[in-house]
Scaffold this active site. Structure first.
Site, PDB file in Angstrom:
ATOM      1  N   HIS A 134     -37.473  35.086  41.895  1.00  0.00           N
ATOM      2  CA  HIS A 134     -38.062  34.687  40.608  1.00  0.00           C
ATOM      3  C   HIS A 134     -36.998  34.690  39.503  1.00  0.00           C
ATOM      4  CE1 HIS A 134     -41.364  34.557  37.560  1.00  0.00           C
ATOM      5  NE2 HIS A 134     -40.462  35.220  36.828  1.00  0.00           N
ATOM      6  N   GLU A 135     -36.255  35.795  39.431  1.00  0.00           N
ATOM      7  CA  GLU A 135     -35.246  35.900  38.355  1.00  0.00           C
ATOM      8  C   GLU A 135     -34.125  34.874  38.563  1.00  0.00           C
ATOM      9  OE1 GLU A 135     -36.100  37.448  35.849  1.00  0.00           O
ATOM     10  OE2 GLU A 135     -37.669  38.723  36.677  1.00  0.00           O
ATOM     11  N   HIS A 138     -35.002  31.642  37.128  1.00  0.00           N
ATOM     12  CA  HIS A 138     -34.743  31.521  35.677  1.00  0.00           C
ATOM     13  C   HIS A 138     -33.281  31.162  35.419  1.00  0.00           C
ATOM     14  CE1 HIS A 138     -38.645  32.570  34.284  1.00  0.00           C
ATOM     15  NE2 HIS A 138     -38.617  33.836  34.692  1.00  0.00           N
TER      16      HIS A 138
END
Lengths: 191, 447
Positions: A134-135, A138
């Site tokens: 997820h990170e 980003h």
């Protein structure tokens, strides 16, 4: 489709079990098709410890690591076994700046279940993998997704994190492919 | 992916603003920050925001005060109160004042998610509302005439009914009420809609000129007639002829037009050859023609010929519920024309507009809004932007003598006419000399 010229560095902070780092690296290779090298660990960042909240300020750690020279790597994913916060929130599982270079994953809150019981190792590793993916999303400029099963959906708690799948929805897959292509001129080595 | 929203974070602590900013950037929203309530209001004037996260405790203007101002001027903006000093009372107070929710700093990640879900839901409601509002506008608009009041709805209902026939229509109503718009609407709804609509202001054309304008002339009919010219009665050919201020035409012209209406034929000036006509006549007047007929100032036979169907357009003071709709319409019109984004009016300003009697009716309201938009320095029209609109205030509503009422009325009309005695006498429907006598009698002085 692989992007061999995009390199990810995986940096443990403090004492992180090797299996955790290896599992995260495997997730990155499996779901992003990107190689992740496990790098030497960093010392615990005392500068980021907030004595009032008894937590580490994720933003300060990211700023410090972005200043470090990891020239051989496009993106850095750090793994830390401490409780993290950002000023507006009481805790976070991970933190990354949109389109930034460094992401941070905390394994601290992944060890227990919602009911307080201890979670099995396999589940902890899967959770850490999800937070890392997820990170990292980003860092490749992917936004939070409204599809609850997409890995880019924001998981505020463990239940939501466990419900999220390890895949990107079809929109996020497309955005990710575009972002990876754009990154480093996109040497597409699709078979 | 969620729809992008314009979000503003208002907090005096930079670390909080940055933290919010980074979080919302991950959601793909367009985020701006303000360090104080004053800065937030300035930014709101420059561009629209859908959502604001407002800290309660700030120096200068606190979050509650800011919330109050935002809700007054930009009621559609969703406000979420954030506080580290939250008490139930403060939160309840904020919610009562229109905040959608509140967050206690630092909040759990899932709390922010829930608030965001609530906001998205609210946005959906707003877009549904906008859709319904748009539909409502369609219902409250009829061929560019705006009004939701029962009086206007009656006019709207009448238009399609009378449009079908060819009977002459007389539209009555005060100046600026939109009589020509009604005439155009009738034409647009009639079977003649694809043919010309010609409007002539009879009050603005001298009688002799009106004759040649309407009937046309042959070459050499009079000095200067170097070529033949068709009159509007011929040009309109199959369409609708709209004669505004029909009450102003001379008796001779009334006779001539009466014959045209009866025979449906004309002869050009300087020619005896009759020409067949096909047109529908719509006339309008602000005069009470029935009274004029009774006083033998207007021909009865002509009056009955033009007044087969009567449509009365009510004055604006009798349909004040239409004012917000009209203001909205004129704001859109002049924001577009002047390319100045002025899209809000405070409730105070609307109250002021409703207090005023609008002697010039919708036209005067339109001019007022145009002037306010041109002079406005922000996105919102406030009461002070409309200071030139003088409501007829009644601070002391105690019984007044007829003498006093007359004096005040004359003074007010003179003021409205910029102390132009001729114009004021016309408005008051009295002789200019009489007005001079009254000014002297009441000792009225030009400011």
């Amino acid at each position: 489709m692989t992007f061999k010229n995009i390199s990810i560095g995986l940096v443990p902070i403090g004492e992180i079990p090797n299996i955790t780092c290896k599992s995260i690296a495997a997730h990155i290779l499996g779901y992003y098709n990107l190689d992740a090298d496990i790098l030497p660990p960093l010392e615990e960042p005392a500068y980021a410890f907030d004595t009032r909240r008894l937590q580490y300020n994720a933003g300060l750690i990211i700023t410090a690591i972005e200043d470090k020279e990891y020239d051989d790597y496009d993106k850095i994913v750090c793994v830390f076994d401490a409780d993290l916060f950002v000023p507006i929130m009481s805790y976070v599982f991970g933190e990354a700046r949109q389109g930034g270079r460094c992401a941070l994953v905390s394994t601290y809150r992944l060890k227990r279940n919602v009911d307080g019981s201890s979670s099995p190792l396999s589940l902890r590793l899967e959770r850490a993998g999800k937070v890392a993916l997820h990170e990292l999303g980003h860092l490749f400029d992917l936004h939070h997704c409204t599809d609850e099963q997409c890995i880019m959906h924001f998981s505020g708690g463990l239940q939501a994190l466990d419900e999220a799948r390890l895949n990107h929805c079809r929109y996020c897959s497309l955005y990710l492919r575009d972002a990876l292509r754009k990154h480093h001129g996109a040497e597409d080595k699709a078979p | 992916m969620a729809d992008k929203m314009n979000i503003m974070i208002v907090d005096d602590e930079e670390i909080i603003r940055v933290s919010f900013l980074q979080w919302f950037q991950k959601l793909g929203h367009l985020v701006d920050t303000a360090a104080s309530g004053f800065e937030a209001l300035e930014k709101l004037e420059d561009k629209p925001f859908e959502v604001m996260f407002v800290d309660i405790k700030m120096p200068g203007m606190d979050g509650i005060e800011l919330l109050e101002k935002v809700k007054e001027e930009y009621p559609d903006v969703i406000v979420i109160i954030i506080t580290a000093y939250g008490t139930i009372e403060t939160a309840v107070n904020a919610m009562k004042m229109g905040a959608m929710d509140y967050l206690l700093k630092p909040f759990k990640p899932e709390q922010l998610s829930l608030v965001m879900e609530k906001i998205i839901q609210q946005q959906k409601f707003i877009s549904q509302y906008e859709y319904v509002k748009g539909r409502l506008e369609e219902i409250t608009r009829f061929e560019n005439i705006i009004g939701q009041s029962p009086a206007m709805q009656e006019v709207f209902n009448m238009i399609p009914e009378v449009a079908e026939s060819d009977a002459s229509i007389l539209i009555t109503g005060e100046t600026g009420t939109g009589k020509e718009l009604v005439a155009k609407a009738v034409h647009a709804k009639s079977r003649r809609h694809h043919l010309p609509f010609i409007a002539i202001n009879c009050g603005a054309i001298p009688d002799t000129l009106l004759e040649s304008e309407l009937f046309g002339y042959e070459r050499g009919a009079f000095t200067g007639a170097s070529h033949s010219r068709k009159g509007f009665l011929e040009v309109v050919s199959g369409g609708t002829l709209f004669l505004d201020e029909i009450g102003e035409i001379s008796e001779k012209m009334q006779v001539d037009l009466l014959r045209v209406l009866e025979e449906r034929k004309i002869t050009r000036v300087g020619n005896r050859e009759p020409i067949d006509l096909d047109f529908r006549l719509i006339s309008a007047t602000q005069k009470d023609l029935e009274k004029e007929v009774s006083a033998d100032k207007y021909r009865e036979d002509f009056f009955y010929r033009i007044n087969v169907i009567n449509i009365h357009v009510p004055p604006l003071r009798k349909r004040k519920e239409d004012i917000p709709l009209l203001v909205d319409h004129f704001l859109q019109k002049y924001s577009h024309e002047t390319t100045k984004r002025v899209d809000h009016v405070t409730s105070d300003a609307i109250a002021l507009l409703k207090d005023y009697q609008w002697p010039g009716n919708v036209r005067e309201l339109e001019n007022a809004i145009e002037r306010a938009v041109v002079l406005s320095k922000s996105r919102t029209l406030r009461r002070e932007d409309l200071a030139f609109v003088r409501p007829i205030t009644s601070p002391e509503r105690k019984p007044r003598s007829l003498h006093e009422v007359e004096k005040n009325h004359i003074e007010e009309i003179l003021r409205e006419c910029g102390w132009n005695v001729t114009m004021a006498a016309k408005v008051l429907d009295i002789n200019r000399v009489t007005l001079h006598k009254m000014i002297k009698r009441y000792d009225l002085k030009r400011p």
